[in-house]
Design an enzyme around this catalytic site. Structure first.
Site, PDB file in Angstrom:
ATOM      1  N   ARG A 196      -5.376   0.093  -6.745  1.00 15.39           N
ATOM      2  CA  ARG A 196      -4.096   0.699  -6.364  1.00 15.39           C
ATOM      3  C   ARG A 196      -3.721   1.852  -7.284  1.00 15.39           C
ATOM      4  NH1 ARG A 196      -1.405  -2.040  -2.349  1.00 15.39           N
ATOM      5  NH2 ARG A 196      -1.610  -4.308  -2.348  1.00 15.39           N
ATOM      6  N   ASP A 228      -5.356  -0.840  -1.862  1.00 16.88           N
ATOM      7  CA  ASP A 228      -6.181  -1.723  -2.687  1.00 16.88           C
ATOM      8  C   ASP A 228      -7.270  -2.398  -1.884  1.00 16.88           C
ATOM      9  OD1 ASP A 228      -4.511  -3.559  -1.211  1.00 16.88           O
ATOM     10  OD2 ASP A 228      -4.972  -5.067  -2.725  1.00 16.88           O
ATOM     11  N   LYS A 248      -6.440   6.827  10.758  1.00 23.70           N
ATOM     12  CA  LYS A 248      -7.854   6.689  11.111  1.00 23.70           C
ATOM     13  C   LYS A 248      -8.059   7.011  12.588  1.00 23.70           C
ATOM     14  CE  LYS A 248      -9.125   3.442   7.495  1.00 23.70           C
ATOM     15  NZ  LYS A 248      -9.757   2.151   7.200  1.00 23.70           N
ATOM     16  N   GLY A 282       0.772  -1.231   0.000  1.00 27.79           N
ATOM     17  CA  GLY A 282       0.000   0.000   0.000  1.00 27.79           C
ATOM     18  C   GLY A 282       0.801   1.278   0.000  1.00 27.79           C
ATOM     19  N   GLU A 338       4.251   4.465   5.724  1.00 30.48           N
ATOM     20  CA  GLU A 338       3.060   3.627   5.667  1.00 30.48           C
ATOM     21  C   GLU A 338       1.921   4.421   5.041  1.00 30.48           C
ATOM     22  OE1 GLU A 338       1.430   1.061   5.224  1.00 30.48           O
ATOM     23  OE2 GLU A 338       1.472  -0.019   7.120  1.00 30.48           O
ATOM     24  N   ASP A 385      -4.262   2.260  11.168  1.00 25.60           N
ATOM     25  CA  ASP A 385      -5.618   1.971  11.630  1.00 25.60           C
ATOM     26  C   ASP A 385      -5.540   1.448  13.066  1.00 25.60           C
ATOM     27  OD1 ASP A 385      -8.287   1.336  11.904  1.00 25.60           O
ATOM     28  OD2 ASP A 385      -8.410   0.154  10.085  1.00 25.60           O
TER      29      ASP A 385
END
Length: 182
Positions: free
Chosen positions: A168, A162, A135, A48, A103, A107
């Protein structure tokens, strides 16, 4: 790929490409100031954060080395397994060097906590974190943390993130619509 190509799959666009790139440039300036004259290694978390890591490095005014790690903390669907499994280890020696973990999204903090601990055992000069998205209710870490955007809960895709291998290459960051989660 632009949002209109998959508009039926998206609930809402959170961040346009220009907003993301502007903030990435801002993060690069902040990090560049904080690490001026130091030997900085970016450790991108695959898959990611690949897009974010490369864009961040390209926006920096000084030379940085990039290494990659991959791990998995989710089993099926969106349920956390409670443990982290290393899929690809870092190929660089980071002893005595400043390390910035890059990153895409923080989360639960499980993966990031594991990664910070793992890298600190390799005796770097320092460890810090840079996340494009954070988040709510994400834990704080005992290392310097740079954050691009605070976002609401939801399954976010695009700009490297994704869902089951898709989206992506979406240029924006968007919340995937519930009906697209199949």
């Amino acid at each position: 790929m632009d949002a209109e190509h998959v508009a039926g799959d998206l609930e809402t666009v959170l961040l346009r490409e220009d907003q993301i790139l502007s903030r990435v440039a801002g993060l690069a300036r902040e990090i560049g100031t904080d690490y001026a004259g130091r030997d900085l290694v970016l450790v991108g978390v695959l898959g990611g954060a690949a897009t974010f890591t490369v864009d961040l490095a390209r926006a920096m005014d000084s030379s940085v080395e990039i290494g990659w790690m991959a791990m998995r903390s989710y089993t099926t669907g969106k349920r956390s397994s409670g443990s982290v499994r290393l899929l690809k280890d870092l190929d660089l020696d980071i002893e005595g060097r400043d390390v910035l973990i890059v990153e895409a999204v923080i989360d639960t903090g499980l993966t990031m906590s594991w990664l910070i601990s793992s890298l600190q055992q390799r005796r770097p000069a320092s460890v810090a974190v840079c996340a494009l998205l954070r988040k709510p209710d994400s834990p704080a870490f005992d290392v310097p943390t740079y954050v691009g955007f605070d976002v609401e809960p939801g399954l976010i895709v695009g700009y490297g993130l994704d869902f089951r291998g898709r989206y992506r290459n979406l240029r924006c960051a968007a919340v995937l619509a519930p009906h697209a989660v199949r």
